[in-house]
Design a protein around this motif. Sequence first.
Motif, PDB file in Angstrom:
ATOM      1  N   UNK A   1      10.204 -12.478   4.656  1.00  0.00           N
ATOM      2  CA  UNK A   1       9.125 -11.290   5.077  1.00  0.00           C
ATOM      3  C   UNK A   1       8.062 -11.506   4.193  1.00  0.00           C
ATOM      4  N   UNK A   2       8.317 -11.889   2.821  1.00  0.00           N
ATOM      5  CA  UNK A   2       7.248 -11.964   1.880  1.00  0.00           C
ATOM      6  C   UNK A   2       7.550 -13.280   1.185  1.00  0.00           C
ATOM      7  N   UNK A   3       6.286 -13.548   0.719  1.00  0.00           N
ATOM      8  CA  UNK A   3       6.306 -14.821  -0.184  1.00  0.00           C
ATOM      9  C   UNK A   3       5.029 -14.872  -1.082  1.00  0.00           C
ATOM     10  N   UNK A   4       5.057 -15.227  -2.255  1.00  0.00           N
ATOM     11  CA  UNK A   4       3.828 -15.365  -3.195  1.00  0.00           C
ATOM     12  C   UNK A   4       3.554 -16.711  -3.406  1.00  0.00           C
ATOM     13  N   UNK A   5       2.348 -17.200  -3.122  1.00  0.00           N
ATOM     14  CA  UNK A   5       1.734 -18.534  -3.216  1.00  0.00           C
ATOM     15  C   UNK A   5       0.885 -18.673  -4.184  1.00  0.00           C
ATOM     16  N   UNK A   6       0.332 -19.883  -4.385  1.00  0.00           N
ATOM     17  CA  UNK A   6      -0.998 -20.008  -5.456  1.00  0.00           C
ATOM     18  C   UNK A   6      -0.818 -19.401  -6.631  1.00  0.00           C
ATOM     19  N   UNK A   7       0.473 -19.499  -7.174  1.00  0.00           N
ATOM     20  CA  UNK A   7       0.880 -19.013  -8.618  1.00  0.00           C
ATOM     21  C   UNK A   7       0.917 -17.554  -8.714  1.00  0.00           C
ATOM     22  N   UNK A   8       0.705 -16.824  -7.590  1.00  0.00           N
ATOM     23  CA  UNK A   8       0.546 -15.348  -7.626  1.00  0.00           C
ATOM     24  C   UNK A   8      -0.794 -14.723  -7.080  1.00  0.00           C
ATOM     25  N   UNK A   9      -1.497 -15.729  -6.774  1.00  0.00           N
ATOM     26  CA  UNK A   9      -2.952 -15.562  -6.430  1.00  0.00           C
ATOM     27  C   UNK A   9      -2.786 -14.758  -4.823  1.00  0.00           C
ATOM     28  N   UNK A  10      -1.948 -15.044  -3.870  1.00  0.00           N
ATOM     29  CA  UNK A  10      -1.805 -14.423  -2.717  1.00  0.00           C
ATOM     30  C   UNK A  10      -0.228 -14.076  -2.388  1.00  0.00           C
ATOM     31  N   UNK A  11      -0.273 -13.108  -1.730  1.00  0.00           N
ATOM     32  CA  UNK A  11       1.157 -12.522  -1.112  1.00  0.00           C
ATOM     33  C   UNK A  11       1.021 -12.585   0.293  1.00  0.00           C
ATOM     34  N   UNK A  12       2.022 -13.278   0.940  1.00  0.00           N
ATOM     35  CA  UNK A  12       2.068 -13.383   2.303  1.00  0.00           C
ATOM     36  C   UNK A  12       3.193 -12.336   2.779  1.00  0.00           C
ATOM     37  N   UNK A  13       2.639 -11.570   3.747  1.00  0.00           N
ATOM     38  CA  UNK A  13       3.429 -10.543   4.559  1.00  0.00           C
ATOM     39  C   UNK A  13       3.815 -11.070   5.936  1.00  0.00           C
ATOM     40  N   UNK A  14       4.712 -11.487   6.203  1.00  0.00           N
ATOM     41  CA  UNK A  14       4.904 -12.058   7.767  1.00  0.00           C
ATOM     42  C   UNK A  14       3.870 -13.078   7.900  1.00  0.00           C
ATOM     43  N   UNK A  15       3.832 -13.945   6.734  1.00  0.00           N
ATOM     44  CA  UNK A  15       2.690 -15.278   7.129  1.00  0.00           C
ATOM     45  C   UNK A  15       1.383 -14.952   6.982  1.00  0.00           C
ATOM     46  N   UNK A  16       1.130 -13.823   6.636  1.00  0.00           N
ATOM     47  CA  UNK A  16      -0.382 -13.249   6.612  1.00  0.00           C
ATOM     48  C   UNK A  16      -0.739 -12.625   5.289  1.00  0.00           C
ATOM     49  N   UNK A  17      -1.787 -13.492   4.443  1.00  0.00           N
ATOM     50  CA  UNK A  17      -2.236 -12.790   3.260  1.00  0.00           C
ATOM     51  C   UNK A  17      -2.661 -11.429   3.057  1.00  0.00           C
ATOM     52  N   UNK A  18      -1.927 -10.667   2.138  1.00  0.00           N
ATOM     53  CA  UNK A  18      -2.040  -9.362   2.132  1.00  0.00           C
ATOM     54  C   UNK A  18      -3.474  -9.087   1.310  1.00  0.00           C
ATOM     55  N   UNK A  19      -4.375  -8.355   1.979  1.00  0.00           N
ATOM     56  CA  UNK A  19      -5.765  -8.197   1.430  1.00  0.00           C
ATOM     57  C   UNK A  19      -5.797  -7.349  -0.064  1.00  0.00           C
ATOM     58  N   UNK A  20      -4.807  -6.403   0.027  1.00  0.00           N
ATOM     59  CA  UNK A  20      -4.760  -5.511  -1.152  1.00  0.00           C
ATOM     60  C   UNK A  20      -4.102  -6.253  -2.272  1.00  0.00           C
ATOM     61  N   UNK A  21      -3.082  -6.926  -2.233  1.00  0.00           N
ATOM     62  CA  UNK A  21      -2.885  -7.898  -3.237  1.00  0.00           C
ATOM     63  C   UNK A  21      -3.919  -9.032  -3.567  1.00  0.00           C
ATOM     64  N   UNK A  22      -4.635  -9.508  -2.657  1.00  0.00           N
ATOM     65  CA  UNK A  22      -5.768 -10.438  -2.846  1.00  0.00           C
ATOM     66  C   UNK A  22      -6.842  -9.785  -3.640  1.00  0.00           C
ATOM     67  N   UNK A  23      -7.095  -8.785  -3.355  1.00  0.00           N
ATOM     68  CA  UNK A  23      -8.366  -8.112  -3.872  1.00  0.00           C
ATOM     69  C   UNK A  23      -8.030  -7.622  -5.597  1.00  0.00           C
ATOM     70  N   UNK A  24      -6.640  -7.362  -5.864  1.00  0.00           N
ATOM     71  CA  UNK A  24      -6.288  -7.337  -7.153  1.00  0.00           C
ATOM     72  C   UNK A  24      -6.224  -8.684  -7.931  1.00  0.00           C
TER      73      UNK A  24
ATOM     74  N   UNK B   1       2.976 -12.245 -13.967  1.00  0.00           N
ATOM     75  CA  UNK B   1       2.345 -10.724 -13.272  1.00  0.00           C
ATOM     76  C   UNK B   1       2.431 -10.460 -11.914  1.00  0.00           C
ATOM     77  N   UNK B   2       2.744 -11.489 -10.832  1.00  0.00           N
ATOM     78  CA  UNK B   2       3.155 -11.254  -9.669  1.00  0.00           C
ATOM     79  C   UNK B   2       4.385 -10.660  -9.566  1.00  0.00           C
ATOM     80  N   UNK B   3       5.469 -11.007 -10.393  1.00  0.00           N
ATOM     81  CA  UNK B   3       6.528 -10.106 -10.560  1.00  0.00           C
ATOM     82  C   UNK B   3       6.389  -8.654 -10.860  1.00  0.00           C
ATOM     83  N   UNK B   4       5.537  -8.387 -11.943  1.00  0.00           N
ATOM     84  CA  UNK B   4       5.366  -7.015 -12.080  1.00  0.00           C
ATOM     85  C   UNK B   4       4.678  -6.224 -10.968  1.00  0.00           C
ATOM     86  N   UNK B   5       3.726  -6.887 -10.371  1.00  0.00           N
ATOM     87  CA  UNK B   5       3.141  -6.212  -9.070  1.00  0.00           C
ATOM     88  C   UNK B   5       4.046  -5.815  -8.282  1.00  0.00           C
ATOM     89  N   UNK B   6       4.994  -6.759  -7.868  1.00  0.00           N
ATOM     90  CA  UNK B   6       6.306  -6.605  -7.108  1.00  0.00           C
ATOM     91  C   UNK B   6       7.007  -5.285  -7.302  1.00  0.00           C
TER      92      UNK B   6
END
Length: 251
Positions: A75-98, A178-183
């Motif tokens: 359901x979740x995947x972090x791509x781009x070395x932490x630049x994007x979080x996919x939720x059910x295949x869709x980039x999460x806008x809140x994560x991306x803003x951060x 950083x992505x791990x800490x955000x999760x």
Amino acid sequence: MLFLSDLDRTLIFSYKRLTEDNICVEEKESKKLSFMTPLSAGLLWEISEKVTFIPITTRSIEQYERISFPSGMPRLAVCDNGGNLLVNGVPDPIWRKRAEEHILPAMAEMERIKSYWESLPDVYFEVRLVDGTFIFTKSHIPLETLRLTAEKLCPEKVDLFDNGDKIYAVPKGINKGAALLWLKEMYGEEMIAAGDSLFDIEMLRNADIAIIKQGELTGERLNNIQYSEEGDDPDFTLLTVRKILEERGIL
């Protein structure tokens, strides 16, 4: 509990290690690129039933989407070395803003690096801005290219990495640690992390339990609780996760 894992050479491997019974998990233009052993495929299925599996990769979204896990896509995947979080295949806008709080201030530096790399004769691959997050290309002399880049451009807002002949310029603050800490902020759960390369160092340091696959980090001590591979077993990562979960009574 969350299980965060790098992909290439940690969980999946290329055709160079192909044996007859391996399961293909990635294709591009009908060419088979990445594989898992039947044992690892079964282990991932079993583990994913008990804990949350989150791939965390430097791959672009497009490259990640080529993968098809036998256990189904997480359901979740972090791509781009932490630049994007996919939720059910869709980039999460809140994560991306951060993430963009780190990316946008580094964009001018990345553009200068991009132009510089495009001018170098030893850079033999297209210089790309990957998913609006970091710069990537390939060089015949990667370490020298990065040395010259640091010397001539003195970047302050990006980190420079190499991985084989691949070179990267990544905004500071955009990394797997950083992505791990955000999760961790989002879920508050104990985390197992697995990786094998310099891109994985901060993630492994920040995890509750670190699994270090043989590679660039062999011999490193990164975590109070860590399991380090001494051989080169494609099943090491998931066998170790199973061992940890069995010891805790989760499996």
